[in-house]
Design a protein around this motif. Structure first.
Motif: not given
Length: 144
Positions: A51-58, A92-96
């Motif tokens: 869906n374009g969000f940072l993976h929960g595993g990360v 989670a979205t953003g640059r970091a």
């Protein structure tokens, strides 16, 4: 709480760099000591889920390492995660991604740690996306 004499930010960074998976993700320690640790990862497209969000595993990886490094800041470098839990609050979205952990309580046999997982926008604004809590255990140092 100051780090044990053999463990400062430079030594903690070497320990993180010794983890191949941490190098793969591009993780870096930006703060360490005084019973806390901050780990950061740049958010890249190859770390997203469908869906374009940072993976929960990360996020879970970042929590695990930040919690354990925070525990190591008081228990010493020979520690392992005894267990942890993550509560995801928002995508989670953003640059970091910034994982900021601190020791809640430490004894001789364990440290209980908390972690706020924050995304960092282009303008530097932090948004809380998950929280974690864990237990860090000292282990016998490896000799080989």
């Amino acid at each position: 709480m100051t780090p044990p004499p053999e463990l400062d930010l430079a030594a903690a960074r070497r320990l993180l760099d010794a983890q191949p998976f941490s190098r793969l993700l591009g993780a870096r320690l930006t703060d360490f000591g005084d019973g806390g640790a901050t780990l950061e990862i740049d958010i890249r497209e190859d770390l997203h889920q469908q869906n374009g969000f940072l993976h929960g595993g990360v996020l879970a990886y970042a929590a695990d390492n930040a919690l354990t490094f925070a525990g190591g800041a008081v228990l010493g470098p020979a520690v392992l995660t005894g267990g942890f839990s993550v509560q995801y609050l928002r995508p989670a979205t953003g640059r970091a991604l910034r994982a900021r952990a601190h020791v809640v309580h430490a004894g001789r046999r364990q440290a209980v740690t908390r972690c706020d997982l924050l995304t960092v926008a282009q303008d530097g604004t932090e948004t809380l996306c998950a929280v974690a809590q864990g237990t860090v255990l000292p282990v016998a140092a490896r000799t080989s």
